[in-house]
Design an enzyme around this catalytic site. Structure first.
Site, PDB file in Angstrom:
ATOM      1  N   GLU A 128       0.850  -1.205   0.000  1.00  0.00           N
ATOM      2  CA  GLU A 128       0.000   0.000   0.000  1.00  0.00           C
ATOM      3  C   GLU A 128       0.878   1.245   0.000  1.00  0.00           C
ATOM      4  O   GLU A 128       1.990   1.231   0.516  1.00  0.00           O
ATOM      5  CB  GLU A 128      -0.851   0.024   1.276  1.00  0.00           C
ATOM      6  CG  GLU A 128      -2.199  -0.668   1.173  1.00  0.00           C
ATOM      7  CD  GLU A 128      -3.284   0.237   0.585  1.00  0.00           C
ATOM      8  OE1 GLU A 128      -2.948   1.242  -0.075  1.00  0.00           O
ATOM      9  OE2 GLU A 128      -4.459  -0.074   0.797  1.00  0.00           O
ATOM     10  N   ASP A 129       0.341   2.338  -0.543  1.00  0.00           N
ATOM     11  CA  ASP A 129       1.058   3.610  -0.472  1.00  0.00           C
ATOM     12  C   ASP A 129       0.873   4.249   0.902  1.00  0.00           C
ATOM     13  O   ASP A 129       1.808   4.723   1.527  1.00  0.00           O
ATOM     14  CB  ASP A 129       0.614   4.571  -1.581  1.00  0.00           C
ATOM     15  CG  ASP A 129      -0.905   4.713  -1.696  1.00  0.00           C
ATOM     16  OD1 ASP A 129      -1.653   4.053  -0.930  1.00  0.00           O
ATOM     17  OD2 ASP A 129      -1.361   5.489  -2.561  1.00  0.00           O
ATOM     18  N   ASP A 174      -4.738   5.244   5.811  1.00  0.00           N
ATOM     19  CA  ASP A 174      -5.355   6.421   6.435  1.00  0.00           C
ATOM     20  C   ASP A 174      -6.496   5.935   7.336  1.00  0.00           C
ATOM     21  O   ASP A 174      -6.280   5.650   8.518  1.00  0.00           O
ATOM     22  CB  ASP A 174      -5.828   7.352   5.307  1.00  0.00           C
ATOM     23  CG  ASP A 174      -6.477   8.633   5.804  1.00  0.00           C
ATOM     24  OD1 ASP A 174      -6.339   8.941   6.998  1.00  0.00           O
ATOM     25  OD2 ASP A 174      -7.123   9.329   5.004  1.00  0.00           O
ATOM     26  N   PHE A 230      -2.666  16.087   4.138  1.00  0.00           N
ATOM     27  CA  PHE A 230      -2.827  15.437   2.853  1.00  0.00           C
ATOM     28  C   PHE A 230      -1.496  15.529   2.116  1.00  0.00           C
ATOM     29  O   PHE A 230      -0.951  16.619   1.950  1.00  0.00           O
ATOM     30  CB  PHE A 230      -3.944  16.092   2.034  1.00  0.00           C
ATOM     31  CG  PHE A 230      -4.321  15.272   0.845  1.00  0.00           C
ATOM     32  CD1 PHE A 230      -5.199  14.209   0.983  1.00  0.00           C
ATOM     33  CD2 PHE A 230      -3.784  15.537  -0.401  1.00  0.00           C
ATOM     34  CE1 PHE A 230      -5.523  13.415  -0.109  1.00  0.00           C
ATOM     35  CE2 PHE A 230      -4.104  14.744  -1.495  1.00  0.00           C
ATOM     36  CZ  PHE A 230      -4.979  13.684  -1.349  1.00  0.00           C
ATOM     37  N   ARG A 264       2.024  12.539  -8.846  1.00  0.00           N
ATOM     38  CA  ARG A 264       2.513  11.184  -8.544  1.00  0.00           C
ATOM     39  C   ARG A 264       3.998  11.030  -8.858  1.00  0.00           C
ATOM     40  O   ARG A 264       4.700  10.217  -8.266  1.00  0.00           O
ATOM     41  CB  ARG A 264       1.760  10.141  -9.372  1.00  0.00           C
ATOM     42  CG  ARG A 264       0.315   9.962  -9.005  1.00  0.00           C
ATOM     43  CD  ARG A 264      -0.208   8.683  -9.675  1.00  0.00           C
ATOM     44  NE  ARG A 264      -1.648   8.653  -9.773  1.00  0.00           N
ATOM     45  CZ  ARG A 264      -2.470   8.226  -8.813  1.00  0.00           C
ATOM     46  NH1 ARG A 264      -1.974   7.801  -7.681  1.00  0.00           N
ATOM     47  NH2 ARG A 264      -3.775   8.226  -8.990  1.00  0.00           N
TER      48      ARG A 264
HETATM   49  P1  IMP Z   1      -7.834   4.417   3.549  1.00  0.00           P
HETATM   50  O1  IMP Z   1      -8.771   3.361   3.027  1.00  0.00           O
HETATM   51  O2  IMP Z   1      -8.563   5.584   4.117  1.00  0.00           O
HETATM   52  O3  IMP Z   1      -6.792   3.894   4.487  1.00  0.00           O
HETATM   53  O4  IMP Z   1      -7.166   5.079   2.313  1.00  0.00           O
HETATM   54  C1  IMP Z   1      -6.225   4.536   1.556  1.00  0.00           C
HETATM   55  C2  IMP Z   1      -6.138   5.310   0.245  1.00  0.00           C
HETATM   56  O5  IMP Z   1      -6.552   6.673   0.362  1.00  0.00           O
HETATM   57  C3  IMP Z   1      -4.713   5.358  -0.195  1.00  0.00           C
HETATM   58  O6  IMP Z   1      -4.349   4.209  -0.921  1.00  0.00           O
HETATM   59  C4  IMP Z   1      -4.660   6.648  -0.992  1.00  0.00           C
HETATM   60  O7  IMP Z   1      -5.009   6.389  -2.335  1.00  0.00           O
HETATM   61  C5  IMP Z   1      -5.697   7.539  -0.365  1.00  0.00           C
HETATM   62  N1  IMP Z   1      -5.106   8.530   0.562  1.00  0.00           N
HETATM   63  C6  IMP Z   1      -5.212   8.588   1.898  1.00  0.00           C
HETATM   64  N2  IMP Z   1      -4.533   9.645   2.416  1.00  0.00           N
HETATM   65  C7  IMP Z   1      -3.966  10.249   1.354  1.00  0.00           C
HETATM   66  C8  IMP Z   1      -3.093  11.398   1.223  1.00  0.00           C
HETATM   67  O8  IMP Z   1      -2.686  12.070   2.190  1.00  0.00           O
HETATM   68  N3  IMP Z   1      -2.703  11.699  -0.047  1.00  0.00           N
HETATM   69  C9  IMP Z   1      -3.086  10.992  -1.142  1.00  0.00           C
HETATM   70  N4  IMP Z   1      -3.886   9.924  -1.062  1.00  0.00           N
HETATM   71  C10 IMP Z   1      -4.327   9.546   0.170  1.00  0.00           C
END
Ligand code: IMP
Length: 180
Positions: free
Chosen positions: A101-102, A105, A154, A167
């Site tokens: 995963e990147d 959050d 963010f 990106r």
């Molecule tokens: P989660 O399901 O809320 O944990 O979100 C995961 C996805 O939300 C990541 O794979 C990102 O694509 C996106 N995301 C969450 N925070 C950020 C951020 O600060 N910048 C860019 N993308 C984010």
């Protein structure tokens, strides 16, 4: 965020990222070195692909690689829903899975994907994320390796986007709305 944004100094420089990626790869190599099984590296598009490719270059294991695409985000606010836009086609039964995963959050995407992949009968599922933003967490998620813990901001760069831009930046930057 909806309007124009500006980027501050890098939160993480390209050098910091590359040296952390190297040490994550060392840890992962150590964990799976004697598993006797293939490692299925599953990359979550699009954001994690830069991280995953750099990580893969340092893995000395027997690996196979596939990609999936999930979406839980709309602009800069989470919808709280996970949609699988496309799935892996590779067989992973009996292999160790490393989900890449990147950023974690809310934790919704990673939790959903862990469960999804576990349904394909792998020997194990592990999660590595470049970034962990614990302040956003809505569900508990088990992260095996995390590159950096970041504050409630963010961020863009090194695979992470704001409406598909940024990106390609080699570092990670905090994105803030431009104040009129
Ligand atoms: P989660 O399901 O809320 O944990 O979100 C995961 C996805 O939300 C990541 O794979 C990102 O694509 C996106 N995301 C969450 N925070 C950020 C951020 O600060 N910048 C860019 N993308 C984010």
């Amino acid at each position: 965020m909806t309007g124009p944004i500006e980027l501050a100094d890098p939160l993480l420089t390209a050098n910091q990222i590359q040296s952390r990626v190297r040490s994550l790869a060392d840890d992962i190599n150590g964990t799976f070195a004697n598993s006797g099984r293939r490692l299925s590296v599953i990359v979550v598009l699009k954001g994690a692909c830069f991280f995953a490719i750099d990580l893969l270059r340092h893995l000395t294991l027997d690996v196979q690689v596939d990609f999936l695409r999930a979406s839980s985000y709309l602009g800069a606010g989470s919808t709280g829903e996970v949609r699988l836009l496309y799935d892996i086609t590779m067989a992973i039964a009996g292999t160790d899975v490393l989900l890449v995963e990147d950023i974690v959050d809310t934790g919704l995407t990673a939790t959903w994907l862990r469960r999804h992949l576990a349904g394909r009968s792998p020997a194990s599922v592990h999660l590595v994320t470049l970034l962990d933003k614990p302040s956003g967490r809505r569900v508990d998620v088990n992260i095996d390796w995390s590159g950096f813990t970041i504050p409630d901001e963010f961020v863009v760069g090194y695979g992470l986007d704001y409406d598909e831009a940024f990106r390609n930046l080699p570092g990670v930057y905090v994105a803030r709305e431009v104040q009129e």
